[in-house]
Design an enzyme around this catalytic site. Sequence first.
Site, PDB file in Angstrom:
ATOM      1  N   GLU A 178      20.404 -12.027  22.238  1.00 22.00           N
ATOM      2  CA  GLU A 178      20.673 -10.607  21.962  1.00 22.00           C
ATOM      3  C   GLU A 178      20.854 -10.408  20.462  1.00 22.00           C
ATOM      4  O   GLU A 178      21.647 -11.104  19.825  1.00 22.00           O
ATOM      5  CB  GLU A 178      21.941 -10.126  22.687  1.00 22.00           C
ATOM      6  CG  GLU A 178      22.163  -8.635  22.413  1.00 22.00           C
ATOM      7  CD  GLU A 178      23.506  -8.080  22.869  1.00 22.00           C
ATOM      8  OE1 GLU A 178      24.163  -8.676  23.746  1.00 22.00           O
ATOM      9  OE2 GLU A 178      23.889  -7.012  22.326  1.00 22.00           O
ATOM     10  N   GLY A 179      20.132  -9.447  19.915  1.00 21.90           N
ATOM     11  CA  GLY A 179      20.295  -9.111  18.504  1.00 21.90           C
ATOM     12  C   GLY A 179      21.609  -8.391  18.264  1.00 21.90           C
ATOM     13  O   GLY A 179      22.540  -8.438  19.080  1.00 21.90           O
ATOM     14  N   ALA A 180      21.693  -7.748  17.134  1.00 24.45           N
ATOM     15  CA  ALA A 180      22.861  -6.918  16.802  1.00 24.45           C
ATOM     16  C   ALA A 180      22.313  -5.669  16.140  1.00 24.45           C
ATOM     17  O   ALA A 180      21.361  -5.761  15.344  1.00 24.45           O
ATOM     18  CB  ALA A 180      23.795  -7.675  15.869  1.00 24.45           C
ATOM     19  N   GLY A 181      22.881  -4.515  16.478  1.00 23.88           N
ATOM     20  CA  GLY A 181      22.348  -3.268  15.918  1.00 23.88           C
ATOM     21  C   GLY A 181      20.907  -3.072  16.339  1.00 23.88           C
ATOM     22  O   GLY A 181      20.553  -3.298  17.498  1.00 23.88           O
ATOM     23  N   ASP A 207      24.501   0.123  20.508  1.00 26.80           N
ATOM     24  CA  ASP A 207      24.999   0.810  21.715  1.00 26.80           C
ATOM     25  C   ASP A 207      23.884   1.341  22.616  1.00 26.80           C
ATOM     26  O   ASP A 207      24.119   2.241  23.424  1.00 26.80           O
ATOM     27  CB  ASP A 207      25.899   2.008  21.332  1.00 26.80           C
ATOM     28  CG  ASP A 207      27.359   1.637  21.442  1.00 26.80           C
ATOM     29  OD1 ASP A 207      27.669   0.616  22.078  1.00 26.80           O
ATOM     30  OD2 ASP A 207      28.200   2.375  20.886  1.00 26.80           O
ATOM     31  N   LYS A 229      23.875 -15.176  21.119  1.00 26.16           N
ATOM     32  CA  LYS A 229      24.221 -13.924  20.416  1.00 26.16           C
ATOM     33  C   LYS A 229      24.619 -14.396  19.015  1.00 26.16           C
ATOM     34  O   LYS A 229      25.790 -14.692  18.755  1.00 26.16           O
ATOM     35  CB  LYS A 229      25.401 -13.233  21.139  1.00 26.16           C
ATOM     36  CG  LYS A 229      26.031 -12.066  20.395  1.00 26.16           C
ATOM     37  CD  LYS A 229      25.382 -10.735  20.672  1.00 26.16           C
ATOM     38  CE  LYS A 229      25.923  -9.658  19.751  1.00 26.16           C
ATOM     39  NZ  LYS A 229      25.262  -8.360  19.933  1.00 26.16           N
ATOM     40  N   THR A 270      23.060  -5.481  25.514  1.00 23.95           N
ATOM     41  CA  THR A 270      23.823  -6.424  26.333  1.00 23.95           C
ATOM     42  C   THR A 270      23.598  -6.135  27.807  1.00 23.95           C
ATOM     43  O   THR A 270      23.439  -7.046  28.623  1.00 23.95           O
ATOM     44  CB  THR A 270      25.331  -6.324  26.009  1.00 23.95           C
ATOM     45  OG1 THR A 270      25.502  -6.464  24.613  1.00 23.95           O
ATOM     46  CG2 THR A 270      26.120  -7.407  26.724  1.00 23.95           C
TER      47      THR A 270
HETATM   48  N1  LIG Z   1      21.945   1.509  32.513  1.00 22.42           N
HETATM   49  C1  LIG Z   1      23.255   1.432  32.313  1.00 22.42           C
HETATM   50  N2  LIG Z   1      24.137   1.674  33.336  1.00 22.42           N
HETATM   51  C2  LIG Z   1      25.475   1.615  33.147  1.00 22.42           C
HETATM   52  N3  LIG Z   1      26.048   1.340  31.954  1.00 22.42           N
HETATM   53  C3  LIG Z   1      25.239   1.069  30.904  1.00 22.42           C
HETATM   54  C4  LIG Z   1      23.823   1.099  31.020  1.00 22.42           C
HETATM   55  N4  LIG Z   1      23.300   0.812  29.813  1.00 22.42           N
HETATM   56  C5  LIG Z   1      24.328   0.602  28.978  1.00 22.42           C
HETATM   57  N5  LIG Z   1      25.495   0.767  29.622  1.00 22.42           N
HETATM   58  C6  LIG Z   1      26.863   0.680  29.053  1.00 22.42           C
HETATM   59  O1  LIG Z   1      26.818   1.371  27.804  1.00 22.42           O
HETATM   60  C7  LIG Z   1      27.585   0.685  26.822  1.00 22.42           C
HETATM   61  C8  LIG Z   1      26.667   0.277  25.642  1.00 22.42           C
HETATM   62  O2  LIG Z   1      25.682  -0.636  26.114  1.00 22.42           O
HETATM   63  P1  LIG Z   1      25.548  -2.101  25.499  1.00 22.42           P
HETATM   64  O3  LIG Z   1      26.880  -2.692  25.189  1.00 22.42           O
HETATM   65  O4  LIG Z   1      24.652  -2.867  26.395  1.00 22.42           O
HETATM   66  O5  LIG Z   1      24.808  -1.729  24.122  1.00 22.42           O
HETATM   67  P2  LIG Z   1      24.385  -2.736  22.953  1.00 22.42           P
HETATM   68  O6  LIG Z   1      23.051  -2.271  22.446  1.00 22.42           O
HETATM   69  O7  LIG Z   1      24.474  -4.131  23.447  1.00 22.42           O
HETATM   70  O8  LIG Z   1      25.509  -2.454  21.866  1.00 22.42           O
HETATM   71  P3  LIG Z   1      25.851  -3.371  20.589  1.00 22.42           P
HETATM   72  O9  LIG Z   1      24.923  -2.882  19.502  1.00 22.42           O
HETATM   73  O10 LIG Z   1      27.284  -3.051  20.330  1.00 22.42           O
HETATM   74  O11 LIG Z   1      25.612  -4.816  20.938  1.00 22.42           O
HETATM   75  C9  LIG Z   1      28.208  -0.512  27.538  1.00 22.42           C
HETATM   76  O12 LIG Z   1      29.488  -0.142  28.010  1.00 22.42           O
HETATM   77  C10 LIG Z   1      27.258  -0.744  28.720  1.00 22.42           C
HETATM   78  O13 LIG Z   1      27.865  -1.380  29.831  1.00 22.42           O
HETATM   79 MG   LIG Z   2      25.597  -5.699  22.726  1.00 17.70          MG
END
Ligand SMILES: Nc1ncnc2c1ncn2[C@@H]1O[C@H](COP(=O)(O)OP(=O)(O)OP(=O)(O)O)[C@@H](O)[C@H]1O
Ligand SMILES: [Mg+2]
Length: 222
Positions: free
Chosen positions: A116-119, A12, A37, A16
């Site tokens: 894209e990795g995971a976690g 999170d 992914k 992504t």
């Molecule tokens: N700079 C940003 N501006 C607006 N929203 C953001 C921003 N960064 C992240 N988000 C939002 O925060 C949430 C978490 O980000 P994201 O899904 O990219 O994390 P992740 O690392 O890919 O998570 P996961 O481990 O589940 O793959 C998403 O809803 C994303 O759209």
């Molecule tokens: Mg993600």
Amino acid sequence: MLEIFITATDTDAGKTYVATSLVHAFVSKGKQVAVYKPISAGCQKINSVLVNEDAQLLEIAANCQQSICDINPIAFEAAIAPHIAAQQCQKIITIAEIQKYYQKVKALEADIVVTEGAGGWRLPLGDGLFLSDFVKQTKQKVILVVNMKLGCLNHAVLTYQSIISDGLECIGWVANCIEKMPYLEENISELESLLPMPKLASLSFEKDKQVTAKQFDLSTLL
Ligand SMILES: Nc1ncnc2c1ncn2[C@@H]1O[C@H](COP(=O)(O)OP(=O)(O)OP(=O)(O)O)[C@@H](O)[C@H]1O
Ligand SMILES: [Mg+2]
């Protein structure tokens, strides 16, 4: 072919978000970009196909006409640690399988592949394996997304040290500033001195990824 692996200080953290924004940035520079992914946990079943939202967002951003199954070949319905999700379905995740599908992505011969990795960096796959073993085998260049919040300095430095102790190159990091962090600028400065690779962007909350895409310094990547 530039092969980039996006990791983060945690789940999170914005992998992504950063991956898709970076893909937009590369596409706007005229590059052919494929995405991958390898593993997702947390999917919706649509017409008996497990569809992960990250894979959908990557598909929209990229420009190589890949199917969701090619982008995300290993998908689990439950939003839990992937190795536990695999155990629940009596499935074994192997690096060979992740590699096989990656080769299919590379066969598209795009200019850039963004995975894209995971976690976080040391995501367990079960049986003593980690997703980082796949990155080691493929020698992808790593970009570290730091979710700027209290505790991130420790997570960022530990992640960076693990990446380089795996013999990999970390080509940049991104400060993702979506939480209200006291002394944000001081924390970013500290990371700039602790991490030797370039900071590619400092991102604040922004819904429009085309706007975010313009904020990356791509000069060291392209
Ligand atoms: N700079 C940003 N501006 C607006 N929203 C953001 C921003 N960064 C992240 N988000 C939002 O925060 C949430 C978490 O980000 P994201 O899904 O990219 O994390 P992740 O690392 O890919 O998570 P996961 O481990 O589940 O793959 C998403 O809803 C994303 O759209
Ligand atoms: Mg993600």
